[in-house]
Design an enzyme around this catalytic site. Structure first.
Site, PDB file in Angstrom:
ATOM      1  N   GLY A 111       0.795  -1.211   0.000  1.00  0.00           N
ATOM      2  CA  GLY A 111       0.000   0.000   0.000  1.00  0.00           C
ATOM      3  C   GLY A 111       0.828   1.262   0.000  1.00  0.00           C
ATOM      4  N   GLY A 128       3.072   2.121  -2.181  1.00  0.00           N
ATOM      5  CA  GLY A 128       3.343   2.618  -3.527  1.00  0.00           C
ATOM      6  C   GLY A 128       4.719   2.295  -4.057  1.00  0.00           C
ATOM      7  N   ALA A 187      17.407  10.250  -3.790  1.00  0.00           N
ATOM      8  CA  ALA A 187      16.289  10.041  -2.867  1.00  0.00           C
ATOM      9  C   ALA A 187      16.686   9.277  -1.612  1.00  0.00           C
ATOM     10  CB  ALA A 187      15.170   9.288  -3.574  1.00  0.00           C
ATOM     11  N   GLY A 195      14.409   7.334   1.892  1.00  0.00           N
ATOM     12  CA  GLY A 195      13.088   6.847   2.266  1.00  0.00           C
ATOM     13  C   GLY A 195      12.369   7.777   3.227  1.00  0.00           C
ATOM     14  N   VAL A 196      11.024   7.705   3.208  1.00  0.00           N
ATOM     15  CA  VAL A 196      10.228   8.524   4.126  1.00  0.00           C
ATOM     16  C   VAL A 196       8.989   7.765   4.600  1.00  0.00           C
ATOM     17  CG1 VAL A 196       8.740   9.656   2.396  1.00  0.00           C
ATOM     18  CG2 VAL A 196       9.423  10.920   4.467  1.00  0.00           C
ATOM     19  N   GLY A 197       8.994   6.427   4.468  1.00  0.00           N
ATOM     20  CA  GLY A 197       7.811   5.647   4.800  1.00  0.00           C
ATOM     21  C   GLY A 197       7.421   5.665   6.263  1.00  0.00           C
ATOM     22  N   GLU A 198       8.384   5.492   7.153  1.00  0.00           N
ATOM     23  CA  GLU A 198       8.085   5.407   8.585  1.00  0.00           C
ATOM     24  C   GLU A 198       8.149   6.754   9.291  1.00  0.00           C
ATOM     25  OE1 GLU A 198      10.141   1.550  10.232  1.00  0.00           O
ATOM     26  OE2 GLU A 198      11.332   2.389   8.594  1.00  0.00           O
TER      27      GLU A 198
END
Length: 797
Positions: free
Chosen positions: A506, A508, A751, A753-756
């Protein structure tokens, strides 16, 4: 909710020459999901399938004296009944300590002691009611204080348990599953230099993951060979394969794990959970497929949760606001089994002081066994918890100094040239936490704490407002040798099929990988197709989809994969065009000569090999490969915690404005501004979704969520009736995502990460805003209306 987006515009992206990176195409699976065509394991039915149910312990800690399953076995429709006595296996990611079913004793209320496979769920449930179990209750360890005394051991066999040596450190004859230490500088010398010392203790409870799709698995074990096929709602198919192979002593090649669509995970579906029970039940049932589908109550009561935490911090500062020393103890309520908890404790060891430069520090992170539901990975991987402690401590230090907390933080933040607590040097490519803090402070019009007179005046209206600030950081928590890979195949029409080992649950991930592939290949995004169903027999390897590492690692693997595909096309095209390879470039789905643009060959004409007019062919089917392994990481020194644990750091900050009803204690969030230095936004719309979703999930931990236990260790709120999560009514009036882009030199297009990260420090920023509004500090979560009202009452006493 009003959503405000800040950051580099799409116009700026085009001027920079980007075609897909930085833009916002829809998710590749959007149509499948909104039309209901996406298939989840919950939807699957196989011929001859059986249905399994589990019997759970009513006790937190008890010896199993007897277990009679004779009546259950005799019930028509029952095909198998299993207990721990028949299953001598132990499982574990980092410490091998967990049985499939409780063997001789139970270690938490809700632990499964028996399982039934039957022709339908009703028969299975009836069979469970016929099982007779006699228990001898034992004293339960229900707090970190009780765990540290060691008077009762949750695992008497801790001295003999297998574990990853040199990385985790169980303490003999204790409840300490692992003890991590980080030592930098001279703590005694640092405190001697301090002109003011601030010491506090903070707590927060266990919290459930609550994915929309509960844990579910279907297992079919071949009755004539060791082969096993598993369909699982899992974040980590290759980890499931690895752990099953180790536990059952079979080859990894005999195990196939398939993950179709997955309805959320948040870390709770990492590792291994229901799969081993499915394997043994299917084997007993002569290879019939067995489905185990957790109920929502089992999600709360049996399956893993986020750890609870007690944090104690002593901070030494000078009068001008510089931190000179800090002593930290994180004691994790890890529950009955180690699972991911010991790795959460390890991550806290190197990241738990927050994004601050501290010359002298001693940090202890202890993961403790207790007789509660066991802990695992959860979005933020311990960083929400540690930042609850640290970011509250920073505000109290500022209060003690009578200094603006913005100014205090700015004096101590990590910047280029500084070193982290593990000795890592911050470079110009590491990101900028000060820019994040500056951005959110500006967005909420921060001017410092209110005065007592301003608060008193507001109290008379019955509604008071406050503002708060908090910063954060997080690096992927993973082993130094973590790797990922990608495979591309080109079809006759020039379409590229991209196979990945990671799981899109979910967030992406598959859409961003398609964008990166299309960007490198310079071809239409709609012609890059990510193959959705993940199959360990067909897809390339990926460690696990956790740790906010996939945009960075997967993106690099996809870039290399696309470059490999281009290399192959250029080698064939060089033969056809009779020129050196280095004179060729690509664009618009063609390989072309740099100087002579009319000399070009379409991708599709190279896809299966180039055919000359006379029928001769060269080349062949195009299959690209790309791999990426985390570079430069090391294990940490066991004595000092020094080393290089971080692939990259994503920094961030929140600024919040709240309103509190002083009569009811209800907190209303008016605005949250959240800034993150992501290096480069790959998909702006998906990044915004991560920020908004993470902030709202963080609100749950801040305001309403938390496990509650009886004195005997029974979970009192194992359902949505009493264990609520945020709804649409809890969404802030305004969420302002702010993306700062200082490129990561080795990241895909720069880039990170920025998920958490958006979830981290949300409780802290709200508690800091509560202090600004009320002049009252709170040291425990959640910040429920009852807790707010009680705090106000204590202030008046």
């Amino acid at each position: 909710m009003t959503l405000v987006m800040e950051g580099r515009s799409e116009g700026a992206m085009r001027e920079a020459g980007y075609r897909y990176v930085g833009h916002s195409p829809d998710r590749q699976e959007a149509l499948e999901k909104v039309t209901g065509r996406a298939r989840y394991v919950h939807d699957m039915e196989l011929p001859g399938m059986l249905y399994a149910k589990m019997l759970h312990s009513p006790y937190a800690h008890a010896e199993i004296l007897s277990l009679d399953v004779s009546e259950a076995k005799a019930l028509p429709g029952v095909k198998a009944v299993l207990t721990g006595r028949e299953l001598p296996y132990l499982l574990g990611l980092y410490m091998v300590d967990k049985p499939i079913l409780a063997q001789h004793k139970v270690r938490y209320q809700g632990e499964p002691v028996a399982a039934v496979a039957a022709v339908d769920t009703r028969t299975a449930a009836k069979a469970l009611s016929l099982i007779k179990v006699e228990y001898q209750p034992l004293p339960a360890v229900l707090s970190v204080e009780e765990a540290l005394t060691g008077g009762v051991l949750v695992h008497e066999d801790i001295n003999t348990l297998d574990y990853v040596k040199g990385v985790f450190f169980p303490q003999p004859n204790s409840n300490i599953a692992s003890w991590h230490k980080t030592i930098k500088g001279d703590i005694q010398k640092g405190f001697a230099q301090a002109e003011l010392t601030i010491e506090n203790e903070w707590r927060l409870p266990q919290v459930a993951h609550v994915p929309l799709e509960t844990h579910v698995v279907i297992v079919q074990a071949d009755p004539y060979s060791p082969k096993v096929k598993i369909w699982s709602s899992s974040q980590s198919p290759f980890a499931v394969r690895n752990l099953l192979a180790k536990a059952f002593g079979i080859s990894r090649g005999d195990i196939t794990v398939v993950v179709p669509y997955i309805g959320g995970g948040f870390g709770g579906k990492a590792g291994i959970h229901l799969e081993p029970l499915g394997v043994v039940l299917s084997r007993v049932c002569q290879g019939r497929p067995v489905k185990i589908q957790a109920t929502r109550e089992e999600e709360f009561n049996q399956l893993p949760t986020r750890e609870g935490l007690r944090g104690r911090v002593k901070t030494g500062v000078t009068k001008d606001g510089k931190i000179v020393a800090e002593e930290i103890y994180f004691d994790w309520d890890g529950g009955a089994y180690a699972d991911y908890s010991v790795n959460v404790g390890r991550a806290a060891g190197y990241a738990g002081a927050g994004p601050y430069e501290i010359p002298n520090i001693e940090l202890h992170s202890r993961t403790l066994y207790t007789n509660k539901v066991f802990g695992t990975a959860y979005r933020g991987f311990g960083h929400l918890e540690t930042h609850w402690v640290i970011e509250r401590q920073m505000d109290l230090a500022a209060q003690a100094l009578e200094m603006d907390p913005y100014e205090f933080r700015m004096k101590n933040l990590l910047r280029e040239g500084a070193t982290t607590i593990t000795g890592e040097k911050i470079t110009a490519h590491s990101g900028c936490v000060d820019q994040c803090l500056e951005a959110v402070a500006k967005e909420i019009a921060w001017t410092g704490y209110q005065s007592a007179a301003e608060r008193e005046k507001a109290f008379k209206t019955g509604k008071v407002r406050g503002k708060g600030l908090a910063v954060l950081h997080k690096a992927p928590a993973m082993p130094p040798n973590t790797s990922t890979s990608a495979i591309m195949q080109m079809d006759e029409d020039g379409t590229v099929r991209l196979l990945l080992g990671a799981i899109d649950m979910g967030q992406g991930a598959y859409t961003t990988m398609a964008q990166i592939a299309a960007e490198v290949l310079d071809m239409p995004l709609e012609k890059v197709k990510v193959i959705w169903e993940n199959d360990t027999d067909k897809n390339p390897y990926d460690w696990q989809t956790v740790a906010s590492k996939y945009t960075f690692m997967g993106g690099n693997a996809v870039i290399r994969c696309a470059q490999d595909l281009l290399r192959q096309m250029k080698e064939v095209a060089a033969c056809v065009l009779r020129c050196p390879v280095d004179e060729l470039t690509h664009g618009n789905e063609r390989i072309r000569h740099i100087q002579h643009q009319d000399k070009a060959i379409a991708f599709k004409d190279l896809a299966l090999g180039y055919a000359y007019q006379n029928g001769t062919g060269i080349g062949g089917p195009l299959i690209g490969r790309g791999v990426y392994m985390a570079e430069g990481l090391t294990n940490l020194d066991p004595a000092t915690g020094q080393g290089l644990p971080a692939l990259d750091w994503t920094y961030g900050a929140h600024g919040a404005e709240i309103e509190i009803d002083v009569e009811t204690g209800e907190i209303h969030v008016l605005k949250i501004a959240s800034a993150f230095d992501v290096g480069q936004v790959i998909n702006r719309k998906l990044a915004v979704g991560q920020v908004v979703g993470g902030v709202i999930q963080g609100l749950g931990s801040a305001l309403i969520e938390g496990y509650k236990y009886s004195p005997e260790g029974r979970l009192l709120n194992p359902s949505f009736t009493d264990n609520k999560i945020p709804t649409a009514k809890d969404i802030p009036d305004r969420v302002v995502p702010i993306f700062i882009e200082n490129p990561q030199r080795d990241g895909p297009f720069g880039a990170r990460g920025v998920g958490e990260h958006p979830m981290i420090s949300v409780p802290s920023v709200l508690a800091n805003a509560v202090y600004d509004a009320l002049g009252v500090n709170f040291y425990e979560l959640p910040l429920s209306p009852e807790r707010i009202v009680s705090g106000l009452a204590r202030q008046k006493e």
